[in-house]
Design an enzyme around this catalytic site. Sequence first.
Site, mmCIF file in Angstrom:
data_model
loop_
_atom_site.group_PDB
_atom_site.id
_atom_site.type_symbol
_atom_site.label_atom_id
_atom_site.label_comp_id
_atom_site.label_asym_id
_atom_site.label_seq_id
_atom_site.Cartn_x
_atom_site.Cartn_y
_atom_site.Cartn_z
ATOM 1 N N SER A 28 30.207 40.621 3.041
ATOM 2 C CA SER A 28 29.859 40.037 4.514
ATOM 3 C C SER A 28 29.933 39.134 5.448
ATOM 4 C CB SER A 28 28.203 40.115 4.112
ATOM 5 O OG SER A 28 27.689 40.670 3.754
ATOM 6 N N HIS A 59 28.648 44.317 7.264
ATOM 7 C CA HIS A 59 29.852 45.982 7.347
ATOM 8 C C HIS A 59 31.016 47.138 7.635
ATOM 9 C CE1 HIS A 59 29.835 44.094 2.263
ATOM 10 N NE2 HIS A 59 28.438 43.674 3.450
ATOM 11 N N HIS A 81 26.216 48.038 -1.758
ATOM 12 C CA HIS A 81 25.702 47.245 -2.644
ATOM 13 C C HIS A 81 24.729 48.042 -3.914
ATOM 14 C CE1 HIS A 81 26.705 44.734 0.844
ATOM 15 N NE2 HIS A 81 26.921 43.792 -0.023
ATOM 16 N N TYR A 83 21.279 47.086 -4.270
ATOM 17 C CA TYR A 83 20.030 46.844 -4.086
ATOM 18 C C TYR A 83 19.943 47.962 -3.314
ATOM 19 C CZ TYR A 83 22.785 43.969 -0.368
ATOM 20 O OH TYR A 83 23.544 44.152 0.579
ATOM 21 N N GLU A 84 21.483 48.591 -2.155
ATOM 22 C CA GLU A 84 20.890 49.539 -1.009
ATOM 23 C C GLU A 84 20.425 51.217 -1.503
ATOM 24 O OE1 GLU A 84 23.927 49.674 1.994
ATOM 25 O OE2 GLU A 84 25.168 48.118 0.389
ATOM 26 N N ALA A 111 30.380 36.661 0.385
ATOM 27 C CA ALA A 111 30.055 35.437 1.028
ATOM 28 C C ALA A 111 28.624 35.617 -0.293
ATOM 29 C CB ALA A 111 28.481 35.779 2.362
ATOM 30 N N MET A 206 25.567 38.944 -4.238
ATOM 31 C CA MET A 206 24.636 39.888 -4.677
ATOM 32 C C MET A 206 25.694 41.431 -5.172
ATOM 33 S SD MET A 206 21.396 40.154 -1.678
ATOM 34 C CE MET A 206 20.764 38.543 -1.027
ATOM 35 N N SER A 207 26.596 40.938 -5.028
ATOM 36 C CA SER A 207 27.876 42.127 -5.407
ATOM 37 C C SER A 207 29.168 41.592 -6.143
ATOM 38 C CB SER A 207 28.627 42.075 -3.517
ATOM 39 O OG SER A 207 29.225 40.918 -3.845
ATOM 40 N N ASN A 230 26.519 29.512 1.978
ATOM 41 C CA ASN A 230 24.778 28.834 2.193
ATOM 42 C C ASN A 230 24.728 27.587 0.435
ATOM 43 O OD1 ASN A 230 24.083 31.316 1.964
ATOM 44 N ND2 ASN A 230 22.725 30.344 0.612
ATOM 45 N N HIS A 242 19.977 36.404 6.539
ATOM 46 C CA HIS A 242 21.865 37.051 6.507
ATOM 47 C C HIS A 242 21.828 36.645 7.744
ATOM 48 C CE1 HIS A 242 24.442 40.312 5.323
ATOM 49 N NE2 HIS A 242 23.951 40.976 6.318
HETATM 50 N N1 HPA Z 1 22.017 34.193 -2.883
HETATM 51 C C1 HPA Z 1 22.791 35.401 -2.830
HETATM 52 N N2 HPA Z 1 23.585 36.051 -2.006
HETATM 53 C C2 HPA Z 1 23.817 36.006 -1.094
HETATM 54 C C3 HPA Z 1 23.518 34.236 -1.005
HETATM 55 C C4 HPA Z 1 23.051 33.919 -1.656
HETATM 56 O O1 HPA Z 1 22.210 32.458 -1.634
HETATM 57 N N3 HPA Z 1 24.804 33.687 -0.103
HETATM 58 C C5 HPA Z 1 25.134 34.123 0.864
HETATM 59 N N4 HPA Z 1 25.038 35.657 0.104
#
Ligand code: HPA
Length: 268
Positions: A28, A59, A81, A83-84, A111, A206-207, A230, A242
């Site tokens: 991302s 993406h 991903h 989750y998609e 990310a 998440m990836s 973050n 996001h």
């Molecule tokens: N959690 C999960 N996926 C992420 C995060 C997070 O804090 N930041 C960027 N992708």
Amino acid sequence: MSGYGHECADIVRAARKGSYKIGMILGSGLGALAEEVEDAVRIPYTHLTEFPVSTVTSHSSELVAGTLAGVPVVILSGRAHYYEAGDPSVMRTPVETLKELGCEILLATNAAGSLREDVAPGSPMLIRDHINWSGKNPLIGEEDEKRFLDMSAAYDPELLEAMKKVAAETGDPIADGVYMWFSGPSFETPAEIRMARLLGADAVGMSTVPEVIMARFMGLRVAAMSIVTNYGAGMQTHALSHDQTKSVALQGMERMKELVRAFVKEVG
Ligand code: HPA
């Protein structure tokens, strides 16, 4: 089980001759790296058989083949991903395509949320190991004995050292840590983040984990890097979004480009 990697590699070779050394998956907000590739062909995923087009807005969904720092590379700009659509092997064909094109190394990027106060948003973090918290595995359904895949050095120790070396040579030393895969797409709760810290994770995302398992299954050596966008839920005062992931990933981009270029030169 096999995907359409052979077919897709033929499509790439028809557009640009040659064999490749390093494959990359861009996460991302990290697509700008693909603009650095020289002598490049760009092929939209929609032109590649069974390539999954991500529904995530940041993406770009194209394969870029060319050279970076003089080394032949294939960049997958955009990933789908779990989750998609709920399929942990959604990236099988793209990873297989890298393998079919001759890549020996996969550099996966993403990310991620940092669980460490000393690794702030905007910083890169190398992945030294992972925890698969999703309970899903892309090798489920494989019948070969190869499915009992050794994961004790999934993140290649030599490649990790190479990345640390180029980081120290080009600027600040880089942190490394354990990445914990949550299925998403909702972010974690503060309680889940406290649990992840207790279990030894340094970052959450998440990836990446399913692609790393598949790449190891196919015999690729793996290196992986997160850009921290973050702190984990409950570790920062504002809500997660996001938009934050995308904008902070962009801020970390210059350092990431520098690191990736130096890494490719070092190991390519
Ligand atoms: N959690 C999960 N996926 C992420 C995060 C997070 O804090 N930041 C960027 N992708």
